[in-house]
Each structure stands twice: as C-alpha cells, then as structure tokens.
Scaffold this motif. Structure first.
Motif, PDB file in Angstrom:
ATOM      1  N   ARG A   1       0.835  -1.206   0.000  1.00  0.00           N
ATOM      2  CA  ARG A   1       0.000   0.000   0.000  1.00  0.00           C
ATOM      3  C   ARG A   1       0.868   1.254   0.000  1.00  0.00           C
ATOM      4  O   ARG A   1       0.598   2.216  -0.738  1.00  0.00           O
ATOM      5  CB  ARG A   1      -0.939  -0.004   1.210  1.00  0.00           C
ATOM      6  N   LEU A   2       1.901   1.255   0.833  1.00  0.00           N
ATOM      7  CA  LEU A   2       2.810   2.410   0.868  1.00  0.00           C
ATOM      8  C   LEU A   2       3.486   2.598  -0.491  1.00  0.00           C
ATOM      9  O   LEU A   2       3.592   3.724  -0.996  1.00  0.00           O
ATOM     10  CB  LEU A   2       3.867   2.203   1.947  1.00  0.00           C
ATOM     11  N   LEU A   3       3.912   1.505  -1.100  1.00  0.00           N
ATOM     12  CA  LEU A   3       4.575   1.565  -2.396  1.00  0.00           C
ATOM     13  C   LEU A   3       3.658   2.163  -3.455  1.00  0.00           C
ATOM     14  O   LEU A   3       4.064   3.058  -4.215  1.00  0.00           O
ATOM     15  CB  LEU A   3       5.035   0.163  -2.804  1.00  0.00           C
ATOM     16  N   CYS A   4       2.431   1.687  -3.515  1.00  0.00           N
ATOM     17  CA  CYS A   4       1.512   2.116  -4.580  1.00  0.00           C
ATOM     18  C   CYS A   4       0.889   3.486  -4.316  1.00  0.00           C
ATOM     19  O   CYS A   4       0.697   4.279  -5.246  1.00  0.00           O
ATOM     20  CB  CYS A   4       0.409   1.072  -4.763  1.00  0.00           C
ATOM     21  N   GLU A   5       0.578   3.768  -3.062  1.00  0.00           N
ATOM     22  CA  GLU A   5      -0.160   4.997  -2.745  1.00  0.00           C
ATOM     23  C   GLU A   5       0.739   6.207  -2.499  1.00  0.00           C
ATOM     24  O   GLU A   5       0.304   7.347  -2.720  1.00  0.00           O
ATOM     25  CB  GLU A   5      -1.053   4.756  -1.528  1.00  0.00           C
ATOM     26  N   GLU A   6       1.978   5.973  -2.090  1.00  0.00           N
ATOM     27  CA  GLU A   6       2.850   7.102  -1.756  1.00  0.00           C
ATOM     28  C   GLU A   6       4.177   7.094  -2.508  1.00  0.00           C
ATOM     29  O   GLU A   6       4.569   8.102  -3.103  1.00  0.00           O
ATOM     30  CB  GLU A   6       3.102   7.128  -0.239  1.00  0.00           C
ATOM     31  N   ILE A   7       4.862   5.965  -2.514  1.00  0.00           N
ATOM     32  CA  ILE A   7       6.182   5.931  -3.150  1.00  0.00           C
ATOM     33  C   ILE A   7       6.077   6.089  -4.659  1.00  0.00           C
ATOM     34  O   ILE A   7       6.792   6.908  -5.263  1.00  0.00           O
ATOM     35  CB  ILE A   7       6.920   4.627  -2.784  1.00  0.00           C
ATOM     36  N   LEU A   8       5.188   5.335  -5.289  1.00  0.00           N
ATOM     37  CA  LEU A   8       5.063   5.382  -6.750  1.00  0.00           C
ATOM     38  C   LEU A   8       4.685   6.789  -7.248  1.00  0.00           C
ATOM     39  O   LEU A   8       5.387   7.348  -8.101  1.00  0.00           O
ATOM     40  CB  LEU A   8       4.068   4.319  -7.215  1.00  0.00           C
ATOM     41  N   PRO A   9       3.626   7.407  -6.731  1.00  0.00           N
ATOM     42  CA  PRO A   9       3.322   8.762  -7.207  1.00  0.00           C
ATOM     43  C   PRO A   9       4.411   9.767  -6.856  1.00  0.00           C
ATOM     44  O   PRO A   9       4.676  10.710  -7.616  1.00  0.00           O
ATOM     45  CB  PRO A   9       1.994   9.098  -6.536  1.00  0.00           C
ATOM     46  N   GLY A  10       5.072   9.597  -5.709  1.00  0.00           N
ATOM     47  CA  GLY A  10       6.156  10.502  -5.361  1.00  0.00           C
ATOM     48  C   GLY A  10       7.314  10.388  -6.332  1.00  0.00           C
ATOM     49  O   GLY A  10       7.885  11.398  -6.775  1.00  0.00           O
ATOM     50  N   ALA A  11       7.675   9.156  -6.691  1.00  0.00           N
ATOM     51  CA  ALA A  11       8.778   8.946  -7.627  1.00  0.00           C
ATOM     52  C   ALA A  11       8.445   9.499  -9.003  1.00  0.00           C
ATOM     53  O   ALA A  11       9.277  10.149  -9.653  1.00  0.00           O
ATOM     54  CB  ALA A  11       9.099   7.450  -7.717  1.00  0.00           C
ATOM     55  N   GLU A  12       7.221   9.275  -9.465  1.00  0.00           N
ATOM     56  CA  GLU A  12       6.877   9.681 -10.829  1.00  0.00           C
ATOM     57  C   GLU A  12       6.549  11.166 -10.939  1.00  0.00           C
ATOM     58  O   GLU A  12       6.474  11.703 -12.049  1.00  0.00           O
ATOM     59  CB  GLU A  12       5.753   8.790 -11.351  1.00  0.00           C
ATOM     60  N   SER A  13       6.421  11.830  -9.802  1.00  0.00           N
ATOM     61  CA  SER A  13       6.200  13.281  -9.847  1.00  0.00           C
ATOM     62  C   SER A  13       7.431  14.027 -10.344  1.00  0.00           C
ATOM     63  O   SER A  13       7.321  15.180 -10.774  1.00  0.00           O
ATOM     64  CB  SER A  13       5.800  13.807  -8.466  1.00  0.00           C
ATOM     65  N   VAL A  14       8.597  13.396 -10.290  1.00  0.00           N
ATOM     66  CA  VAL A  14       9.815  14.056 -10.759  1.00  0.00           C
ATOM     67  C   VAL A  14      10.088  13.762 -12.235  1.00  0.00           C
ATOM     68  O   VAL A  14      11.047  14.292 -12.802  1.00  0.00           O
ATOM     69  CB  VAL A  14      11.037  13.644  -9.908  1.00  0.00           C
ATOM     70  N   LEU A  15       9.260  12.927 -12.858  1.00  0.00           N
ATOM     71  CA  LEU A  15       9.446  12.594 -14.270  1.00  0.00           C
ATOM     72  C   LEU A  15       8.658  13.562 -15.150  1.00  0.00           C
ATOM     73  O   LEU A  15       7.606  14.074 -14.755  1.00  0.00           O
ATOM     74  CB  LEU A  15       8.984  11.159 -14.542  1.00  0.00           C
ATOM     75  N   GLU A  16       9.142  13.771 -16.358  1.00  0.00           N
ATOM     76  CA  GLU A  16       8.444  14.668 -17.285  1.00  0.00           C
ATOM     77  C   GLU A  16       7.102  14.103 -17.711  1.00  0.00           C
ATOM     78  O   GLU A  16       6.111  14.835 -17.816  1.00  0.00           O
ATOM     79  CB  GLU A  16       9.316  14.913 -18.521  1.00  0.00           C
ATOM     80  N   THR A  17       7.062  12.816 -17.980  1.00  0.00           N
ATOM     81  CA  THR A  17       5.821  12.149 -18.380  1.00  0.00           C
ATOM     82  C   THR A  17       5.737  10.803 -17.677  1.00  0.00           C
ATOM     83  O   THR A  17       6.750  10.288 -17.181  1.00  0.00           O
ATOM     84  CB  THR A  17       5.760  11.933 -19.911  1.00  0.00           C
ATOM     85  N   ALA A  18       4.556  10.226 -17.650  1.00  0.00           N
ATOM     86  CA  ALA A  18       4.374   8.919 -17.026  1.00  0.00           C
ATOM     87  C   ALA A  18       5.129   7.851 -17.809  1.00  0.00           C
ATOM     88  O   ALA A  18       5.273   7.939 -19.031  1.00  0.00           O
ATOM     89  CB  ALA A  18       2.883   8.575 -16.983  1.00  0.00           C
ATOM     90  N   PRO A  19       5.628   6.828 -17.134  1.00  0.00           N
ATOM     91  CA  PRO A  19       6.335   5.763 -17.842  1.00  0.00           C
ATOM     92  C   PRO A  19       5.403   4.970 -18.743  1.00  0.00           C
ATOM     93  O   PRO A  19       4.207   4.836 -18.460  1.00  0.00           O
ATOM     94  CB  PRO A  19       6.885   4.895 -16.710  1.00  0.00           C
ATOM     95  N   ARG A  20       5.981   4.430 -19.800  1.00  0.00           N
ATOM     96  CA  ARG A  20       5.201   3.640 -20.754  1.00  0.00           C
ATOM     97  C   ARG A  20       4.655   2.368 -20.110  1.00  0.00           C
ATOM     98  O   ARG A  20       3.552   1.931 -20.407  1.00  0.00           O
ATOM     99  CB  ARG A  20       6.095   3.298 -21.957  1.00  0.00           C
ATOM    100  N   TRP A  21       5.436   1.756 -19.278  1.00  0.00           N
ATOM    101  CA  TRP A  21       5.002   0.640 -18.442  1.00  0.00           C
ATOM    102  C   TRP A  21       5.860   0.613 -17.191  1.00  0.00           C
ATOM    103  O   TRP A  21       6.913   1.245 -17.131  1.00  0.00           O
ATOM    104  CB  TRP A  21       5.061  -0.710 -19.176  1.00  0.00           C
ATOM    105  N   ARG A  22       5.383  -0.102 -16.175  1.00  0.00           N
ATOM    106  CA  ARG A  22       6.124  -0.224 -14.928  1.00  0.00           C
ATOM    107  C   ARG A  22       6.462  -1.693 -14.665  1.00  0.00           C
ATOM    108  O   ARG A  22       5.634  -2.582 -14.886  1.00  0.00           O
ATOM    109  CB  ARG A  22       5.317   0.276 -13.735  1.00  0.00           C
ATOM    110  N   GLY A  23       7.671  -1.905 -14.167  1.00  0.00           N
ATOM    111  CA  GLY A  23       8.073  -3.223 -13.709  1.00  0.00           C
ATOM    112  C   GLY A  23       8.477  -3.161 -12.247  1.00  0.00           C
ATOM    113  O   GLY A  23       8.757  -2.093 -11.704  1.00  0.00           O
TER     114      GLY A  23
END
Length: 232
Positions: A86-108
């Motif tokens: 839950r922490l990974l999906c709800e907080e870490i993932l959006p926090g990490a991708e907020s520094v990217l220019e665009t959303a990733p094409r896919w996630r692994g």
C-alpha cells in the motif's frame, strides 16, 4: 537523480533521458542501487527509469504472511507485505513519478531474494506493474506456490523473469532445498498461461554477483534480446 524519504524508506529515482521510458521499481537490501545502475549501463540496457527503495525492514515489509525464519538467530517473518505494498503504490510510486516529465510507458517491479518473492506477490495485489523479475527469489517460502496458483494477477503480466544460482538448492536446510523446484514450477505455471517468461541459472550460490544478477533481470524486462549474463 532525486532522493527523498517516504514512510521511513529512502527512495532514489534515476530518470531515463527519454520521456515516457519504462520505470522499474527495485526493492533493495543494502542500498545496492548504484551498483545495479552501473551494471545496467555497462550492459547497454535500453533506456529506463530506475527507482530504488532502501531502508526496508526486510523480514517484515516483504513477507506475505507470518512465518518462522529458517535461518539461525534471525527474527521471524512478520507478514507485512500488504502494508508495504500500500505504501509503495499509494505514496512511493506517485512521489517517484512526480519528478518525471511524463508517465512511464510501463512499470516493472524487481527484487533479489525476499524482494524477488515480493515482486511476484505484488502482482496479485496491484495492477500498477505489468512486468516482474524475481532474481534468486525466496520462492521456498511456505505456502507461496499455492498462493500464486490460486490468485490471479490484477494486471496480466507481459514478462516474468526468474533466476537462481546453481548452488542455491545444495543445502542441508530442507526448506531452502526446495527453492529450485518451486522456482521452476512457478515459472512453468505462468509460461503455461501464455506469459513470456525466462529462467536463468547462474553459477554460484545465493550471494554471488547480486548486483549483476539483478541487472540481468531488469535488462530482460526491458528487452528480451538483451540478457546481461553475470560473471563468475
């Protein structure tokens, strides 16, 4: 590189030079992210954003349910994987991708040892990831095969990577001896469902060339034709 702390975990984001490149999330035991990133670069891995998470309570955050430890003088597994997911999906993932220019094409999602087990477990608890890598995964974990065989991934994975050292099952511990059988059965189960999978056997035991083996797993997720083979 961007780094921040969420929920007591240190998150390091190594953005790809190309906007929209895939993102792979790697749970780490000893902050080996820089070594894995260097191995990926040396192998000419296709562009991807690498997100590493460290500061984990290994036996709590990555274990799917409580279980005694098979290792002497180590704490039992506490079964906290659902809370960490839950922490990974709800907080870490959006926090990490907020520094990217665009959303990733896919996630692994990738990991070594117990983090490799968690990578597969995560597929049954979230649709956020479409590829997973279990490098020397702790797939001997009691009841884990049965769990995977009875729970559908929430997002059908495109690719699944499995690996083991060729000496990992050569142990007196009866539980750890099952790791190769379990890994091959799980791989065959998903392969039988038409999912692209690979099983790579590496020379050595569980602790041999862990950054290189982890990089090999991530490289295969990014490009099936670019498998980084660890030395030794």
């Amino acid at each position: 590189m961007s780094e921040f702390v969420i929920g007591g975990k240190t998150v390091s984001v190594y953005p790809a030079a190309h906007p929209g490149a895939p993102a792979v999330y790697l749970n780490t035991f000893a902050e080996e992210g820089p070594k894995v990133r260097a191995a990926l670069k040396a192998a000419g891995c296709p562009p991807l954003t690498l997100v590493t998470i460290s500061g984990l309570d290994w036996n709590r955050d990555l274990s799917p349910w409580p279980c005694p430890s098979p290792f002497p003088r180590t704490p039992p597994f506490a079964g906290g994987a659902d809370a960490y997911l839950r922490l990974l999906c709800e907080e870490i993932l959006p926090g990490a991708e907020s520094v990217l220019e665009t959303a990733p094409r896919w996630r692994g999602i990738a990991g070594y040892s117990l983090a490799g087990l968690f990578a597969l477990y995560a597929l049954c608890g979230t649709a956020a990831f479409s590829r997973a890598a279990s490098a020397s995964g702790s797939l001997w974990f009691p009841g884990f095969r049965e769990y995977l065989f009875s729970h559908e991934p929430l997002c059908r994975p495109d690719r699944l990577y499995f690996s083991l050292g060729n000496r990992e099952s050569r142990t007196r511990n009866p539980l750890l001896r099952t790791v190769q059988e379990a890994t091959e059965e799980i791989r065959a189960f998903y392969q039988g469902r038409g999912i692209s999978t690979v099983f790579q056997q590496n020379p050595g035991n569980h602790y041999s060339h862990t950054p290189e083996r982890t990089a090999a797993a991530i490289a295969w997720l990014a490009d099936e034709g670019n498998v980084l083979l660890p030395r030794g």
